[in-house]
Write a protein that holds these residues in place. Structure first.
Motif, PDB file in Angstrom:
ATOM      1  N   LYS A 157      30.594  42.497  36.140  1.00  0.00           N
ATOM      2  CA  LYS A 157      31.977  42.175  36.526  1.00  0.00           C
ATOM      3  C   LYS A 157      32.688  41.402  35.423  1.00  0.00           C
ATOM      4  O   LYS A 157      33.884  41.617  35.152  1.00  0.00           O
ATOM      5  CB  LYS A 157      31.997  41.373  37.819  1.00  0.00           C
ATOM      6  N   LEU A 158      31.972  40.529  34.753  1.00  0.00           N
ATOM      7  CA  LEU A 158      32.589  39.707  33.715  1.00  0.00           C
ATOM      8  C   LEU A 158      33.055  40.567  32.538  1.00  0.00           C
ATOM      9  O   LEU A 158      34.089  40.305  31.930  1.00  0.00           O
ATOM     10  CB  LEU A 158      31.597  38.643  33.256  1.00  0.00           C
ATOM     11  N   TYR A 194      33.851  43.865  32.780  1.00  0.00           N
ATOM     12  CA  TYR A 194      34.982  44.653  33.274  1.00  0.00           C
ATOM     13  C   TYR A 194      36.265  43.832  33.268  1.00  0.00           C
ATOM     14  O   TYR A 194      37.316  44.301  32.820  1.00  0.00           O
ATOM     15  CB  TYR A 194      34.701  45.149  34.696  1.00  0.00           C
ATOM     16  N   ASP A 195      36.172  42.621  33.782  1.00  0.00           N
ATOM     17  CA  ASP A 195      37.353  41.753  33.837  1.00  0.00           C
ATOM     18  C   ASP A 195      37.883  41.451  32.442  1.00  0.00           C
ATOM     19  O   ASP A 195      39.109  41.427  32.225  1.00  0.00           O
ATOM     20  CB  ASP A 195      37.025  40.445  34.555  1.00  0.00           C
ATOM     21  N   ALA A 211      39.936  44.408  31.056  1.00  0.00           N
ATOM     22  CA  ALA A 211      41.237  44.521  31.720  1.00  0.00           C
ATOM     23  C   ALA A 211      42.170  43.380  31.320  1.00  0.00           C
ATOM     24  O   ALA A 211      43.364  43.595  31.071  1.00  0.00           O
ATOM     25  CB  ALA A 211      41.047  44.540  33.234  1.00  0.00           C
ATOM     26  N   GLU A 212      41.625  42.181  31.246  1.00  0.00           N
ATOM     27  CA  GLU A 212      42.454  41.027  30.864  1.00  0.00           C
ATOM     28  C   GLU A 212      42.956  41.133  29.432  1.00  0.00           C
ATOM     29  O   GLU A 212      44.013  40.568  29.091  1.00  0.00           O
ATOM     30  CB  GLU A 212      41.646  39.740  31.049  1.00  0.00           C
ATOM     31  N   VAL A 214      34.832  45.664  40.532  1.00  0.00           N
ATOM     32  CA  VAL A 214      36.196  45.769  39.972  1.00  0.00           C
ATOM     33  C   VAL A 214      37.255  45.363  40.992  1.00  0.00           C
ATOM     34  O   VAL A 214      38.414  45.717  40.860  1.00  0.00           O
ATOM     35  CB  VAL A 214      36.465  47.196  39.444  1.00  0.00           C
ATOM     36  N   ASP A 234      38.935  42.822  41.444  1.00  0.00           N
ATOM     37  CA  ASP A 234      40.074  42.041  40.961  1.00  0.00           C
ATOM     38  C   ASP A 234      40.925  42.788  39.933  1.00  0.00           C
ATOM     39  O   ASP A 234      41.861  42.217  39.363  1.00  0.00           O
ATOM     40  CB  ASP A 234      39.576  40.728  40.339  1.00  0.00           C
ATOM     41  N   ILE A 235      40.617  44.058  39.694  1.00  0.00           N
ATOM     42  CA  ILE A 235      41.340  44.845  38.692  1.00  0.00           C
ATOM     43  C   ILE A 235      42.143  45.927  39.394  1.00  0.00           C
ATOM     44  O   ILE A 235      41.592  46.691  40.195  1.00  0.00           O
ATOM     45  CB  ILE A 235      40.356  45.494  37.692  1.00  0.00           C
TER      46      ILE A 235
END
Length: 384
Positions: free
Chosen positions: A185-186, A188-189, A192-193, A236, A238-239
């Motif tokens: 998750k880290l 992926y985030d 996106a960020e 994902v 939060d994306i």
């Protein structure tokens, strides 16, 4: 994720041929041999810059870093996550297992896969977050320098990680995939960020049926695929869906592929995944007919199709007119705005193991661009 608002955009799956310098360093790092970190970082940065420059030069709209920092699209995680060690051999793919002479010939043609296939032998957690930040910085610098239209970055899905790196620690496969999803998750985030489109590579939803999970029967495999999509969606959460795309394939290698699971058997599961974009094989002779499956699929209004119009396992350069015909066919299914021209798979899924000559790979990408231009002329009513 930018849409094809006034023309069919072009992209590819992610990996591109890597030069000798960075390939050598990737092998040294993967094998645990001493290597010069400064030399490695410089070589990767140069490889990313070169890859983006070449993509822009041939006209690719949505570019990648070529996965220059990764020895393999699914095995790179052993250096970023804890819990992975050793090297474990895998049985041959079901389609090539009956053909030992072909397997030997294929090894001679494309090179032996000498990267490590680690296994999970301990708790999985992120231990090297800096590697992703370096990847982001390299791609941002190259995109800015070469004025790329848009960019994406690859990351392995929880499911494909479990397909390549077998579980020797967690009590169940479910627990293993959940732990991997939490750790990934880290990554992926972070992608996106950074403002890049996140592409999550999910061959586990198709290829793994006859490779990593070949011991399962079809029903068991489909249940596992459902689990993998659930784990991915959680990772994902939060994306926004529109910032992501996913890649599904049946294996980036030349072989019989007569054990490939049919698209119609997995599509309902694929469509449950959160990413809006779906990048999939559609050019090769085993899956080109499946446009008809997509035509009957209940596609949500936010889904974007990225069919492969270029094969990644042959040095044939596709004719742009064939590419255009295929894109027009898919535009009739999903509409021109929600269609992007892509490739079947990457041109460098694993370092040192590619059937396509590097220079020819970029010729093929140029044919993709020219085909998208022809399709755009038809779909937007412009004279050639």
């Amino acid at each position: 994720m930018k849409l094809s608002t006034d023309r069919i955009l072009t992209t590819h799956v992610g990996s591109l041929p890597r030069g000798a310098a960075v390939s050598r360093l990737l092998y040294e790092k993967d094998a645990g041999e001493p290597y010069d970190r400064a030399e490695f970082d410089a070589a990767v940065a140069a490889a990313v810059d070169d890859a983006v420059a070449k993509q822009v030069a041939v006209g690719i709209d949505v570019v990648s870093d070529g996965e220059a920092s990764k020895v393999g699209y699914a095995t790179y995680i052993k250096d970023r996550l804890s819990g992975f060690e050793g090297h474990y051999t895998r049985p041959p793919h079901l389609d090539v297992a009956p053909h030992p002479e072909f397997r030997e010939a294929m090894g001679r043609m494309i090179g032996k896969q000498s990267f490590k296939r680690a296994a999970c032998v301990g708790p999985v957690a992120l231990v090297d977050g800096e590697a992703m930040q370096i990847d982001v910085a390299n791609l941002r610098a190259a995109v800015t320098k070469h004025h790329a239209f848009d960019a994406f970055m690859n990351a392995a899905s929880p499911g494909v990680i479990s397909a390549f790196q077998s579980n020797h620690y967690y009590p169940t496969h479910d627990a293993y995939v959940e732990a991997v999803a939490d750790a990934m998750k880290l990554e992926y985030d972070a992608i996106a960020e950074a403002g890049f489109v996140l592409q999550i590579d999910c061959p586990d939803l198709a290829m793994a049926r006859h490779t990593g999970f070949q011991e399962l029967d079809e029903a068991e495999f489909l249940r596992r695929a459902e689990l993998h999509v659930e784990a991915l969606n959680h990772a994902v959460r939060d994306i926004p869906a529109g910032l992501m795309r996913m890649h599904i394939c049946w294996g980036n290698y030349e072989g019989p592929h007569d054990h490939d699971i049919a698209l119609e058997k997995i599509l309902s599961i694929v469509l449950k995944a959160k990413p809006s974009g779906i990048v999939f094989e559609a050019a090769n002779p085993r899956h080109r007919h499946e446009w008809a499956v997509w035509a009957d699929a209940p596609l949500a209004d936010d889904k974007v199709l990225v069919p492969g119009c270029i094969m990644s396992t042959t040095n044939y350069v596709e004719h742009p007119e064939l590419v255009a015909q295929q894109l027009v066919q898919y535009a009739q299914i999903v509409g021109r705005e929600r269609l992007i021209a892509g490739t079947d798979c990457g041109f460098g899924s694993f370092v040192g193991s590619s059937r396509v000559d590097p220079a020819i790979a970029y010729k093929k990408l140029r044919a993709l661009v020219e085909g998208a231009e022809r399709a755009s002329q038809q779909l937007w009513g412009r004279a050639r």
